[in-house]
Motif scaffolding. Structure first.
Motif, mmCIF file in Angstrom:
data_model
loop_
_atom_site.group_PDB
_atom_site.id
_atom_site.type_symbol
_atom_site.label_atom_id
_atom_site.label_comp_id
_atom_site.label_asym_id
_atom_site.label_seq_id
_atom_site.Cartn_x
_atom_site.Cartn_y
_atom_site.Cartn_z
ATOM 1 N N GLY A 1 24.557 44.511 48.122
ATOM 2 C CA GLY A 1 25.398 45.676 47.959
ATOM 3 C C GLY A 1 26.485 45.486 46.925
ATOM 4 O O GLY A 1 26.500 44.495 46.208
ATOM 5 N N SER A 2 27.411 46.409 46.862
ATOM 6 C CA SER A 2 28.537 46.348 45.932
ATOM 7 C C SER A 2 29.841 46.386 46.705
ATOM 8 O O SER A 2 29.915 47.003 47.774
ATOM 9 N N GLN A 3 30.876 45.750 46.155
ATOM 10 C CA GLN A 3 32.158 45.740 46.851
ATOM 11 C C GLN A 3 33.313 45.579 45.869
ATOM 12 O O GLN A 3 33.218 44.886 44.858
ATOM 13 N N LEU A 4 34.393 46.248 46.195
ATOM 14 C CA LEU A 4 35.634 46.117 45.438
ATOM 15 C C LEU A 4 36.392 44.872 45.872
ATOM 16 O O LEU A 4 36.251 44.405 47.004
ATOM 17 N N ALA A 5 37.230 44.359 44.975
ATOM 18 C CA ALA A 5 38.137 43.266 45.314
ATOM 19 C C ALA A 5 39.448 43.477 44.569
ATOM 20 O O ALA A 5 39.479 44.115 43.504
ATOM 21 N N VAL A 6 40.517 42.948 45.136
ATOM 22 C CA VAL A 6 41.853 43.038 44.542
ATOM 23 C C VAL A 6 42.523 41.673 44.646
ATOM 24 O O VAL A 6 42.032 40.774 45.324
ATOM 25 N N ALA A 7 43.657 41.525 43.992
ATOM 26 C CA ALA A 7 44.437 40.302 44.140
ATOM 27 C C ALA A 7 44.922 40.194 45.585
ATOM 28 O O ALA A 7 45.110 41.205 46.276
ATOM 29 N N ALA A 8 45.093 38.977 46.046
ATOM 30 C CA ALA A 8 45.503 38.748 47.437
ATOM 31 C C ALA A 8 46.747 39.550 47.782
ATOM 32 O O ALA A 8 47.718 39.588 47.018
ATOM 33 N N GLY A 9 46.693 40.223 48.945
ATOM 34 C CA GLY A 9 47.817 41.041 49.379
ATOM 35 C C GLY A 9 47.821 42.430 48.786
ATOM 36 O O GLY A 9 48.686 43.246 49.117
ATOM 37 N N ASN A 10 46.868 42.696 47.869
ATOM 38 C CA ASN A 10 46.756 44.005 47.222
ATOM 39 C C ASN A 10 48.115 44.480 46.704
ATOM 40 O O ASN A 10 48.626 45.535 47.109
ATOM 41 N N PRO A 11 48.721 43.711 45.777
ATOM 42 C CA PRO A 11 50.090 44.019 45.327
ATOM 43 C C PRO A 11 50.250 45.390 44.686
ATOM 44 O O PRO A 11 51.350 45.953 44.706
ATOM 45 N N ASP A 12 49.165 45.929 44.118
ATOM 46 C CA ASP A 12 49.258 47.242 43.475
ATOM 47 C C ASP A 12 48.903 48.384 44.418
ATOM 48 O O ASP A 12 48.871 49.543 44.012
ATOM 49 N N GLY A 13 48.607 48.044 45.673
ATOM 50 C CA GLY A 13 48.304 49.083 46.650
ATOM 51 C C GLY A 13 47.074 49.896 46.311
ATOM 52 O O GLY A 13 47.034 51.112 46.543
ATOM 53 N N VAL A 14 46.059 49.244 45.788
ATOM 54 C CA VAL A 14 44.817 49.948 45.432
ATOM 55 C C VAL A 14 44.181 50.516 46.690
ATOM 56 O O VAL A 14 44.077 49.840 47.714
ATOM 57 N N GLY B 1 40.290 30.403 45.840
ATOM 58 C CA GLY B 1 41.166 29.839 46.860
ATOM 59 C C GLY B 1 42.031 30.883 47.547
ATOM 60 O O GLY B 1 43.170 30.607 47.939
ATOM 61 N N GLY B 2 41.493 32.089 47.685
ATOM 62 C CA GLY B 2 42.240 33.145 48.362
ATOM 63 C C GLY B 2 43.105 33.971 47.439
ATOM 64 O O GLY B 2 43.863 34.826 47.896
ATOM 65 N N ALA B 3 43.017 33.740 46.120
ATOM 66 C CA ALA B 3 43.800 34.546 45.175
ATOM 67 C C ALA B 3 43.232 35.958 45.049
ATOM 68 O O ALA B 3 43.887 36.856 44.527
ATOM 69 N N VAL B 4 42.001 36.148 45.534
ATOM 70 C CA VAL B 4 41.340 37.447 45.518
ATOM 71 C C VAL B 4 40.898 37.775 46.933
ATOM 72 O O VAL B 4 40.523 36.879 47.694
ATOM 73 N N GLU B 5 40.936 39.062 47.302
ATOM 74 C CA GLU B 5 40.442 39.484 48.613
ATOM 75 C C GLU B 5 39.610 40.745 48.464
ATOM 76 O O GLU B 5 39.786 41.520 47.512
ATOM 77 N N THR B 6 38.674 40.938 49.387
ATOM 78 C CA THR B 6 37.828 42.126 49.343
ATOM 79 C C THR B 6 38.625 43.358 49.745
ATOM 80 O O THR B 6 39.633 43.270 50.445
ATOM 81 N N LEU B 7 38.155 44.505 49.288
ATOM 82 C CA LEU B 7 38.800 45.779 49.600
ATOM 83 C C LEU B 7 37.729 46.780 49.993
ATOM 84 O O LEU B 7 36.800 47.045 49.238
ATOM 85 N N GLY B 8 37.848 47.343 51.194
ATOM 86 C CA GLY B 8 36.876 48.321 51.659
ATOM 87 C C GLY B 8 35.578 47.673 52.077
ATOM 88 O O GLY B 8 35.454 46.446 52.147
ATOM 89 N N ASP B 9 34.597 48.511 52.366
ATOM 90 C CA ASP B 9 33.314 48.040 52.858
ATOM 91 C C ASP B 9 32.305 47.883 51.723
ATOM 92 O O ASP B 9 32.491 48.408 50.621
ATOM 93 N N ILE B 10 31.232 47.173 52.019
ATOM 94 C CA ILE B 10 30.107 47.076 51.095
ATOM 95 C C ILE B 10 29.413 48.435 51.049
ATOM 96 O O ILE B 10 29.157 49.038 52.085
ATOM 97 N N THR B 11 29.113 48.897 49.841
ATOM 98 C CA THR B 11 28.461 50.197 49.688
ATOM 99 C C THR B 11 26.949 50.040 49.581
ATOM 100 O O THR B 11 26.421 48.936 49.619
ATOM 101 N N ASP B 12 26.280 51.148 49.379
ATOM 102 C CA ASP B 12 24.824 51.315 49.437
ATOM 103 C C ASP B 12 23.992 50.075 49.122
ATOM 104 O O ASP B 12 24.119 49.493 48.063
ATOM 105 N N ALA B 13 23.107 49.751 50.049
ATOM 106 C CA ALA B 13 22.182 48.641 49.834
ATOM 107 C C ALA B 13 21.078 49.053 48.866
ATOM 108 O O ALA B 13 20.618 50.190 48.883
#
Length: 312
Positions: free
Chosen positions: A158-171, A246-258
């Motif tokens: 699937g596909s997935q979004l990711a942001v910097a740890a803590g989502n500093p920009d509030g995406v 090393g945790g500098a990135v984290e996933t955001l939201g769910d995995i989309t269409d398989a």
């Protein structure tokens, strides 16, 4: 690519609908075009699969086109910065990853040796049938690609979004309008983001600022460095980025269409397409495909049927 509940904006719906690349991961190599670099000294690899343990299938060998059979080499185009699917070993030269192992296994089943050649992602499909015999590089099967090539399915993700740890920009995964998103050039995710951006503008909102890069490594590096606010990639790639930074990135939201990955074969090369389909099916039936994928932590993505040009 891949499951999420109803989203409030058509922009994100477009991302969910078009996101269609399967699990893969990224090699966090030195960046191109700015941004902080990520350490690759501890990048995990799996033991190389020993394709010499496989026996060639005479019936499948007979299907291999004469020009390929004569030189004994299956030339494979791959974009080598998409771990754990395909990337470079710590020596900076040797291709490794589950797609690389699959290439060697398919070749061995056809009585050939695989030669994996590096390329930019979007240059592979146009060169299949001339420069390359096949393309094995995390290609999601979609209608557009099926118009120009044969594709044989072997893996699902699937596909997935990711942001910097803590989502500093509030995406907000449900509203990407006005967000700067990094993506690898030529991927299905790029097309999804472009459509999402157009939907934002049609709704009177700021467009998604889509920043494409030649390699997924550059996408991840520029997310870590703050040049982009989010990235959009295959779910295994995203998971790998979380681990490797090393945790500098984290996933955001769910995995989309398989959706399935497919081996690309030239559209006018029916014989080789049939041979590749047969080889992949044999690797599925005898457990070799699952064994290869398990070595890279992706056994759950193994398909049980190798379909030639499946409907999507």
């Amino acid at each position: 690519m891949r499951a999420r509940t109803a989203l409030p904006l058509s922009a994100v719906a477009a991302v969910a609908l078009l996101a269609g690349c399967t699990t893969a991961s990224e090699d966090l190599a030195a960046p191109a075009g700015g941004g902080a670099s990520a350490d690759t000294s501890d990048a995990p690899t799996a033991p190389a699969f020993d394709a010499s343990t496989l026996e060639a299938d005479p019936e499948l060998v007979a299907l291999v086109p004469e020009d390929v059979a004569e030189d004994g080499v299956l030339t494979v185009g791959a974009e080598l910065s998409y771990a754990p699917a395909e990337f470079l070993a710590p020596d900076g030269v040797t291709p490794v990853g589950f797609d690389v192992d699959i290439a060697h296994a398919v070749a061995a089943t056809l009585g050939l040796e695989a030669e994996v050649e590096p390329s930019t992602f979007d240059a592979i499909i146009p060169a299949v049938g001339t420069k390359y015999d096949v393309g094995i590089s995390g290609f999601t099967i979609d209608a557009e690609r099926l118009q120009v090539a044969h594709m044989v399915s072997y893996f699902d993700a699937g596909s997935q979004l990711a942001v910097a740890a803590g989502n500093p920009d509030g995406v907000d995964a449900g509203d990407l309008c006005g967000t700067t998103v990094g993506v690898q050039t030529g991927t299905v995710q790029q097309g999804a983001l472009d459509e999402a951006s157009a939907d934002c503008e049609a709704d009177g909102a700021d467009p998604v600022e889509v920043l494409p890069y030649d390699s997924q490594a550059d996408v991840t590096t520029n997310l870590v460095g703050g040049k982009v606010q989010a990235m959009y990639a295959d779910s295994p790639v995203t998971a790998y980025a979380v681990e490797q930074t090393g945790g500098a990135v984290e996933t955001l939201g769910d995995i989309t269409d398989a959706a399935p990955y497919g081996v690309v074969v030239a559209q006018d090369d029916d014989a080789l397409a049939e041979a590749v389909q047969g080889a992949l099916q044999q690797l599925m039936d005898d457990g070799t495909l699952t064994e290869i994928l398990d070595g890279w932590g992706n056994a759950e993505g193994a398909l049980s049927t190798a379909e030639l040009d499946p409907s999507v």
